[in-house]
Motif scaffolding. Structure first.
Motif, PDB file in Angstrom:
ATOM      1  N   UNK A   3       0.822  -1.189   0.000  1.00 45.88           N
ATOM      2  CA  UNK A   3       0.000   0.000   0.000  1.00 45.88           C
ATOM      3  C   UNK A   3       0.863   1.249   0.000  1.00 45.88           C
ATOM      4  N   UNK A   4       0.273   2.352  -0.548  1.00 43.85           N
ATOM      5  CA  UNK A   4       1.002   3.614  -0.625  1.00 43.85           C
ATOM      6  C   UNK A   4       1.365   4.088   0.772  1.00 43.85           C
ATOM      7  N   UNK A   5       2.609   4.565   0.924  1.00 39.38           N
ATOM      8  CA  UNK A   5       3.085   5.008   2.231  1.00 39.38           C
ATOM      9  C   UNK A   5       3.670   6.398   2.123  1.00 39.38           C
ATOM     10  N   UNK A   6       3.634   7.080   3.215  1.00 35.32           N
ATOM     11  CA  UNK A   6       4.253   8.402   3.262  1.00 35.32           C
ATOM     12  C   UNK A   6       5.756   8.275   3.283  1.00 35.32           C
ATOM     13  N   UNK A   7       6.469   9.302   2.815  1.00 34.46           N
ATOM     14  CA  UNK A   7       7.923   9.318   2.868  1.00 34.46           C
ATOM     15  C   UNK A   7       8.427  10.145   4.041  1.00 34.46           C
ATOM     16  N   UNK A   8       7.539  10.580   4.894  1.00 33.12           N
ATOM     17  CA  UNK A   8       7.955  11.393   6.035  1.00 33.12           C
ATOM     18  C   UNK A   8       8.930  10.620   6.900  1.00 33.12           C
ATOM     19  N   UNK A   9      10.102  11.189   7.219  1.00 33.23           N
ATOM     20  CA  UNK A   9      11.096  10.476   8.007  1.00 33.23           C
ATOM     21  C   UNK A   9      10.582  10.048   9.365  1.00 33.23           C
ATOM     22  N   UNK A  10       9.569  10.736   9.890  1.00 32.39           N
ATOM     23  CA  UNK A  10       9.099  10.390  11.208  1.00 32.39           C
ATOM     24  C   UNK A  10       8.021   9.344  11.223  1.00 32.39           C
ATOM     25  N   UNK A  11       7.581   8.904  10.035  1.00 29.06           N
ATOM     26  CA  UNK A  11       6.481   7.954   9.968  1.00 29.06           C
ATOM     27  C   UNK A  11       6.990   6.529  10.076  1.00 29.06           C
ATOM     28  N   UNK A  12       6.355   5.720  10.911  1.00 32.34           N
ATOM     29  CA  UNK A  12       6.656   4.300  11.009  1.00 32.34           C
ATOM     30  C   UNK A  12       5.377   3.551  10.708  1.00 32.34           C
ATOM     31  N   UNK A  13       5.334   2.852   9.594  1.00 26.85           N
ATOM     32  CA  UNK A  13       4.133   2.185   9.133  1.00 26.85           C
ATOM     33  C   UNK A  13       4.339   0.686   9.210  1.00 26.85           C
ATOM     34  N   UNK A  14       3.275  -0.052   8.961  1.00 25.26           N
ATOM     35  CA  UNK A  14       3.369  -1.508   8.907  1.00 25.26           C
ATOM     36  C   UNK A  14       3.812  -1.907   7.512  1.00 25.26           C
ATOM     37  N   UNK A  15       4.930  -2.591   7.430  1.00 26.19           N
ATOM     38  CA  UNK A  15       5.474  -3.013   6.143  1.00 26.19           C
ATOM     39  C   UNK A  15       5.147  -4.466   5.905  1.00 26.19           C
ATOM     40  N   UNK A  16       5.116  -4.862   4.640  1.00 31.28           N
ATOM     41  CA  UNK A  16       4.745  -6.233   4.293  1.00 31.28           C
ATOM     42  C   UNK A  16       5.639  -7.237   5.011  1.00 31.28           C
ATOM     43  N   UNK A  17       5.017  -8.290   5.484  1.00 32.15           N
ATOM     44  CA  UNK A  17       5.745  -9.360   6.155  1.00 32.15           C
ATOM     45  C   UNK A  17       6.899  -9.848   5.287  1.00 32.15           C
ATOM     46  N   UNK A  18       8.057 -10.013   5.907  1.00 29.19           N
ATOM     47  CA  UNK A  18       9.210 -10.541   5.210  1.00 29.19           C
ATOM     48  C   UNK A  18      10.144  -9.499   4.646  1.00 29.19           C
ATOM     49  N   UNK A  19       9.734  -8.229   4.662  1.00 30.74           N
ATOM     50  CA  UNK A  19      10.608  -7.186   4.123  1.00 30.74           C
ATOM     51  C   UNK A  19      11.622  -6.730   5.177  1.00 30.74           C
ATOM     52  N   UNK A  20      12.624  -6.021   4.700  1.00 29.39           N
ATOM     53  CA  UNK A  20      13.683  -5.526   5.575  1.00 29.39           C
ATOM     54  C   UNK A  20      13.119  -4.660   6.695  1.00 29.39           C
ATOM     55  N   UNK A  21      12.238  -3.710   6.358  1.00 33.23           N
ATOM     56  CA  UNK A  21      11.696  -2.824   7.394  1.00 33.23           C
ATOM     57  C   UNK A  21      10.749  -3.560   8.332  1.00 33.23           C
ATOM     58  N   UNK A  22      10.093  -4.612   7.852  1.00 34.19           N
ATOM     59  CA  UNK A  22       9.233  -5.402   8.738  1.00 34.19           C
ATOM     60  C   UNK A  22      10.067  -6.064   9.832  1.00 34.19           C
ATOM     61  N   UNK A  23      11.312  -6.421   9.502  1.00 33.83           N
ATOM     62  CA  UNK A  23      12.210  -7.011  10.500  1.00 33.83           C
ATOM     63  C   UNK A  23      12.501  -6.026  11.626  1.00 33.83           C
ATOM     64  N   UNK A  24      12.331  -4.728  11.342  1.00 29.91           N
ATOM     65  CA  UNK A  24      12.673  -3.689  12.313  1.00 29.91           C
ATOM     66  C   UNK A  24      11.436  -3.046  12.940  1.00 29.91           C
ATOM     67  N   UNK A  25      10.301  -3.724  12.850  1.00 30.96           N
ATOM     68  CA  UNK A  25       9.064  -3.156  13.384  1.00 30.96           C
ATOM     69  C   UNK A  25       9.165  -2.875  14.878  1.00 30.96           C
ATOM     70  N   UNK A  26      10.021  -3.628  15.571  1.00 35.66           N
ATOM     71  CA  UNK A  26      10.186  -3.440  17.009  1.00 35.66           C
ATOM     72  C   UNK A  26      11.169  -2.318  17.334  1.00 35.66           C
ATOM     73  N   UNK A  27      11.749  -1.717  16.288  1.00 30.15           N
ATOM     74  CA  UNK A  27      12.723  -0.637  16.472  1.00 30.15           C
ATOM     75  C   UNK A  27      12.294   0.590  15.675  1.00 30.15           C
ATOM     76  N   UNK A  28      11.214   1.270  16.090  1.00 30.39           N
ATOM     77  CA  UNK A  28      10.712   2.397  15.297  1.00 30.39           C
ATOM     78  C   UNK A  28      11.730   3.510  15.100  1.00 30.39           C
ATOM     79  N   UNK A  29      12.611   3.719  16.073  1.00 31.80           N
ATOM     80  CA  UNK A  29      13.629   4.765  15.912  1.00 31.80           C
ATOM     81  C   UNK A  29      14.591   4.423  14.780  1.00 31.80           C
ATOM     82  N   UNK A  30      14.910   3.133  14.644  1.00 27.84           N
ATOM     83  CA  UNK A  30      15.803   2.697  13.568  1.00 27.84           C
ATOM     84  C   UNK A  30      15.131   2.900  12.216  1.00 27.84           C
ATOM     85  N   UNK A  31      13.845   2.563  12.140  1.00 30.14           N
ATOM     86  CA  UNK A  31      13.102   2.747  10.892  1.00 30.14           C
ATOM     87  C   UNK A  31      13.085   4.221  10.515  1.00 30.14           C
TER      88      UNK A  31
END
Length: 243
Positions: A3-31
């Protein structure tokens, strides 16, 4: 399709399972840090994000859309190696070893990404163990995929290879739905044929057999797995791959 997502640096969204950013869902600051790196880029359908053989070292953090990873085979044909979605990282091999691109990445539709320079990318990994670990896990998955593809080409019938590719896609990008698991990327049968190294008509036949057995349901560019045990049996894998 992601789904379309914002590019705002402060936004942490739910990413598709298995993707790199999904691996970091528990680290919103890193995202947030990763989304603040580099510069935004947009690509139209059919446009190259990366080109095989080019000497360049930046990485691309995909934000939205679907891309195809391809490489030139020994006979000159183009092999479809993988699908990457919003939330995935591409181009990291060259960032690590400074060698030419090993594959091309092409937009399957509209794609947005952040282009991150090699230095910023490596410094981010040095300063963030969670991001470095996520990259390591991603590289292991990519290696397993390539190893399995090489084995499948020589040792398994087309129907078995089709079932194994579908299992890989479920494991990487599966989206639970009522009554089954939807494979996230929109794949044509021609693209699936490229992934398994077979003619499209043979892949079409294999999909038809799986659908007739009630294992999958095939729609326009979408496949829903109705029975994971049935798909594992078709793949000659009776248990999930935990190697």
């Amino acid at each position: 399709m992601s789904q379309r997502r914002t590019e705002s640096p402060g936004a942490v969204d739910r990413w598709s399972h298995g993707t790199f950013l999904a691996e970091l869902a528990h680290c919103p600051d890193v995202v947030r840090t990763l989304l603040s790196l580099g510069t935004p880029r947009s690509y139209d359908a059919g446009e190259h994000l990366l080109i095989e053989g080019m000497r360049e070292t930046f990485v691309l953090l995909l934000l939205d859309g679907v891309t195809k990873v391809t490489a030139t085979a020994e006979n000159g044909s183009t092999a479809l190696l993988a699908i990457r979605l919003g939330g995935d990282l591409v181009g990291e091999f060259a960032a690590f070893d400074n060698r030419p691109r090993s594959a091309s990445v092409t937009a399957a539709g509209a794609v947005t990404a952040r282009r991150i320079g090699q230095r910023d990318f490596l410094e981010c990994l040095d300063g963030c163990p969670a991001a470095a670990l996520a990259v390591s896990r991603m590289l292991v998955r990519k290696n397993r995929w390539s190893v399995r593809r090489r084995g499948d080409f020589g040792g398994c019938p087309v129907a078995t290879r089709v079932a194994r590719v579908l299992l890989d896609l479920v494991e990487d990008y599966g989206e639970p739905q009522q009554g089954g698991v939807l494979i996230g990327p929109r794949l044509t049968q021609a693209e699936l044929a490229g992934l398994v190294g077979a003619r499209e008509r043979r892949v079409h036949h294999a999909l038809g057999e799986l659908a007739g057995q009630g294992v999958i349901q095939v729609g326009y560019g979408r496949t829903t797995v109705l029975s994971l045990p049935g798909l594992r049996r078709a793949a000659l894998l009776t248990e999930p791959d935990d190697d």
